[in-house]
Motif scaffolding. Structure first.
Motif, PDB file in Angstrom:
ATOM      1  N   ALA A  47     -49.434 -11.814  34.300  1.00 50.92           N
ATOM      2  CA  ALA A  47     -50.462 -11.009  33.655  1.00 50.92           C
ATOM      3  C   ALA A  47     -51.253 -11.846  32.664  1.00 50.92           C
ATOM      4  N   LYS A  48     -52.531 -11.930  32.867  1.00 48.72           N
ATOM      5  CA  LYS A  48     -53.370 -12.698  31.959  1.00 48.72           C
ATOM      6  C   LYS A  48     -53.527 -11.944  30.650  1.00 48.72           C
ATOM      7  N   MET A  49     -53.473 -12.679  29.563  1.00 51.02           N
ATOM      8  CA  MET A  49     -53.631 -12.058  28.260  1.00 51.02           C
ATOM      9  C   MET A  49     -55.122 -11.912  27.974  1.00 51.02           C
ATOM     10  N   THR A  50     -55.738 -11.001  28.740  1.00 54.37           N
ATOM     11  CA  THR A  50     -57.177 -10.787  28.641  1.00 54.37           C
ATOM     12  C   THR A  50     -57.553 -10.323  27.250  1.00 54.37           C
ATOM     13  N   GLY A  51     -58.586 -10.972  26.687  1.00 51.80           N
ATOM     14  CA  GLY A  51     -59.056 -10.607  25.364  1.00 51.80           C
ATOM     15  C   GLY A  51     -58.212 -11.153  24.234  1.00 51.80           C
ATOM     16  N   VAL A  52     -57.187 -11.952  24.558  1.00 52.79           N
ATOM     17  CA  VAL A  52     -56.315 -12.526  23.541  1.00 52.79           C
ATOM     18  C   VAL A  52     -56.828 -13.914  23.164  1.00 52.79           C
ATOM     19  N   ALA A  53     -56.704 -14.252  21.892  1.00 50.86           N
ATOM     20  CA  ALA A  53     -57.245 -15.518  21.374  1.00 50.86           C
ATOM     21  C   ALA A  53     -56.641 -16.720  22.087  1.00 50.86           C
ATOM     22  N   LYS A  54     -57.468 -17.768  22.191  1.00 48.49           N
ATOM     23  CA  LYS A  54     -57.032 -19.028  22.787  1.00 48.49           C
ATOM     24  C   LYS A  54     -57.590 -20.168  21.944  1.00 48.49           C
ATOM     25  N   GLY A  55     -57.059 -21.358  22.166  1.00 48.07           N
ATOM     26  CA  GLY A  55     -57.618 -22.545  21.540  1.00 48.07           C
ATOM     27  C   GLY A  55     -57.639 -22.474  20.027  1.00 48.07           C
ATOM     28  N   ALA A  56     -58.800 -22.814  19.449  1.00 44.92           N
ATOM     29  CA  ALA A  56     -58.943 -22.864  17.999  1.00 44.92           C
ATOM     30  C   ALA A  56     -58.724 -21.496  17.362  1.00 44.92           C
ATOM     31  N   GLU A 112     -48.015  10.946  16.069  1.00 43.66           N
ATOM     32  CA  GLU A 112     -49.316  10.898  15.399  1.00 43.66           C
ATOM     33  C   GLU A 112     -50.029  12.212  15.673  1.00 43.66           C
ATOM     34  N   GLY A 113     -49.939  13.148  14.727  1.00 51.15           N
ATOM     35  CA  GLY A 113     -50.530  14.453  14.956  1.00 51.15           C
ATOM     36  C   GLY A 113     -49.814  15.145  16.109  1.00 51.15           C
ATOM     37  N   ARG A 114     -50.580  15.477  17.145  1.00 54.79           N
ATOM     38  CA  ARG A 114     -49.994  16.117  18.322  1.00 54.79           C
ATOM     39  C   ARG A 114     -49.579  15.107  19.382  1.00 54.79           C
ATOM     40  N   SER A 115     -49.825  13.829  19.108  1.00 55.04           N
ATOM     41  CA  SER A 115     -49.480  12.787  20.075  1.00 55.04           C
ATOM     42  C   SER A 115     -48.101  12.222  19.764  1.00 55.04           C
ATOM     43  N   HIS A 116     -47.337  11.962  20.820  1.00 55.91           N
ATOM     44  CA  HIS A 116     -46.015  11.368  20.690  1.00 55.91           C
ATOM     45  C   HIS A 116     -45.996  10.113  21.552  1.00 55.91           C
ATOM     46  N   ILE A 117     -45.776   8.985  20.928  1.00 57.49           N
ATOM     47  CA  ILE A 117     -45.951   7.696  21.594  1.00 57.49           C
ATOM     48  C   ILE A 117     -44.649   6.909  21.595  1.00 57.49           C
ATOM     49  N   MET A 118     -44.247   6.455  22.774  1.00 56.98           N
ATOM     50  CA  MET A 118     -43.130   5.536  22.904  1.00 56.98           C
ATOM     51  C   MET A 118     -43.715   4.141  23.104  1.00 56.98           C
ATOM     52  N   LEU A 119     -43.503   3.275  22.120  1.00 54.52           N
ATOM     53  CA  LEU A 119     -44.121   1.954  22.160  1.00 54.52           C
ATOM     54  C   LEU A 119     -43.287   0.965  22.961  1.00 54.52           C
ATOM     55  N   VAL A 124     -49.558  -6.733  27.088  1.00 55.50           N
ATOM     56  CA  VAL A 124     -50.736  -6.831  26.226  1.00 55.50           C
ATOM     57  C   VAL A 124     -51.204  -5.435  25.822  1.00 55.50           C
ATOM     58  N   GLU A 125     -51.161  -4.505  26.770  1.00 58.21           N
ATOM     59  CA  GLU A 125     -51.608  -3.146  26.470  1.00 58.21           C
ATOM     60  C   GLU A 125     -50.734  -2.507  25.387  1.00 58.21           C
ATOM     61  N   GLY A 126     -49.424  -2.691  25.512  1.00 57.24           N
ATOM     62  CA  GLY A 126     -48.523  -2.139  24.510  1.00 57.24           C
ATOM     63  C   GLY A 126     -48.714  -2.766  23.146  1.00 57.24           C
ATOM     64  N   ILE A 127     -48.978  -4.079  23.126  1.00 61.07           N
ATOM     65  CA  ILE A 127     -49.210  -4.776  21.858  1.00 61.07           C
ATOM     66  C   ILE A 127     -50.496  -4.287  21.211  1.00 61.07           C
ATOM     67  N   HIS A 128     -51.536  -4.082  22.012  1.00 62.20           N
ATOM     68  CA  HIS A 128     -52.795  -3.565  21.455  1.00 62.20           C
ATOM     69  C   HIS A 128     -52.584  -2.170  20.860  1.00 62.20           C
ATOM     70  N   GLN A 129     -51.763  -1.376  21.526  1.00 61.73           N
ATOM     71  CA  GLN A 129     -51.471  -0.037  21.004  1.00 61.73           C
ATOM     72  C   GLN A 129     -50.715  -0.130  19.687  1.00 61.73           C
ATOM     73  N   LEU A 149     -46.249 -14.205  22.626  1.00 60.34           N
ATOM     74  CA  LEU A 149     -46.507 -14.555  21.228  1.00 60.34           C
ATOM     75  C   LEU A 149     -47.990 -14.564  20.875  1.00 60.34           C
ATOM     76  N   PRO A 150     -48.874 -15.170  21.678  1.00 61.65           N
ATOM     77  CA  PRO A 150     -50.299 -15.158  21.304  1.00 61.65           C
ATOM     78  C   PRO A 150     -50.856 -13.752  21.127  1.00 61.65           C
ATOM     79  N   ALA A 151     -50.519 -12.857  22.037  1.00 64.31           N
ATOM     80  CA  ALA A 151     -51.012 -11.477  21.912  1.00 64.31           C
ATOM     81  C   ALA A 151     -50.413 -10.795  20.694  1.00 64.31           C
ATOM     82  N   ALA A 152     -49.134 -11.035  20.448  1.00 64.99           N
ATOM     83  CA  ALA A 152     -48.448 -10.374  19.332  1.00 64.99           C
ATOM     84  C   ALA A 152     -49.009 -10.783  17.982  1.00 64.99           C
ATOM     85  N   MET A 153     -49.588 -11.978  17.889  1.00 61.43           N
ATOM     86  CA  MET A 153     -50.134 -12.445  16.614  1.00 61.43           C
ATOM     87  C   MET A 153     -51.193 -11.498  16.065  1.00 61.43           C
TER      88      MET A 153
END
Length: 261
Positions: A47-56, A112-119, A124-129, A149-153
């Protein structure tokens, strides 16, 4: 209310320090081959870490959001992050922290209010959430588990740093473990489950792998697609620098030395 929140944070900070030290005291050789289905499935799909920082941009996140291991004490706002390397005892570590009664990103249920979330933080999607819910800044988890690790940062900031630790296992031992695991892991699906390997001698299996240049750990640490991007000597040195300065490393084969480290 403020005093109660401060007390909770102090208690959690103490448990976090204890948790890291206690984890490294586990002689987990007998449980190193427990399934790590979520991690292997995630990584096997490349799975590509789309939208996650790279390089500098990624280096800036590492420097700002990752605590240095030369700083021995975890600040109150820091959160331990276990870098989950497949077939290196990760599932045993997760189960161990659950036994300690710590809140981890593997069992974090948020209302969160009426939402119940299992993380979950193995994608990458879970980390963004988790980032959107500010689980680090709100102190909702005692330990974060992830192979990405890059996505989690992006969940952390300079005032709420990650204190990264990991168990490393010899690459050959990991491949041997994976060879047997893939023969039985029918819950994994395509890409991992390979029952035909039961009829493939392990010598043949490794013969097929001998010319493969994988660079698995480098691509994982630096967010580089090893299928389409070249891995350079500079990448190798940078990955080693990150591990040397930012990751508390234990070895599955040398628990006593890991404790001393």
């Amino acid at each position: 209310m403020v005093m109660e929140q401060n007390e909770i944070r102090q208690n959690r900070a103490g448990k976090r320090v204890f948790g890291i030290l206690a984890m490294l005291t586990v002689t987990a050789v007998s449980v190193l081959d427990l399934p790590v289905s979520t991690t292997i499935r995630c990584l096997s799909r490349r799975a590509k870490m789309t939208g996650v920082a790279k390089g500098a941009a990624l280096d800036e996140l590492f420097q700002a959001n990752l605590g240095d291991i030369i700083n021995p004490m975890i600040k109150e706002n820091d959160t331990p992050l276990y870098l989950h390397i497949p077939k290196a005892g990760g599932t045993a570590v997760i189960d161990y922290y659950r036994c300690l009664g710590l809140v981890t990103s593997e069992n974090l249920y948020i209302s969160e209010g009426r939402s119940h979330i299992m993380l979950e933080t193995h994608s990458v999607e879970g980390i963004h959430q988790a980032k959107d819910l500010e689980i680090v800044q709100r102190g909702l988890a005692d330990v974060i588990f992830t192979p990405l690790l890059p996505a989690a940062m992006e969940m952390f900031d300079s005032n709420h740093q990650a204190r990264v630790f990991a168990l490393f296992r010899h690459p050959i031992d990991r491949e041997v473990s994976l060879y047997y695991y893939r023969q039985i892991a029918d819950w994994e699906g395509d890409g991992v489950y390979a029952p035909e390997l039961a009829n493939t001698p392990i010598e043949t299996y490794f013969e097929q792998l001998k010319d493969r240049t994988d660079n698995f750990m480098i691509s994982l640490l630096l967010n580089k697609d090893r299928k389409t991007e070249s891995i350079t000597e500079e990448d190798l040195e940078y990955a080693k620098q990150i591990l040397r300065n930012k990751v508390l490393i234990g070895l599955t084969s040398n628990m006593e030395e890991s404790i001393q480290r």
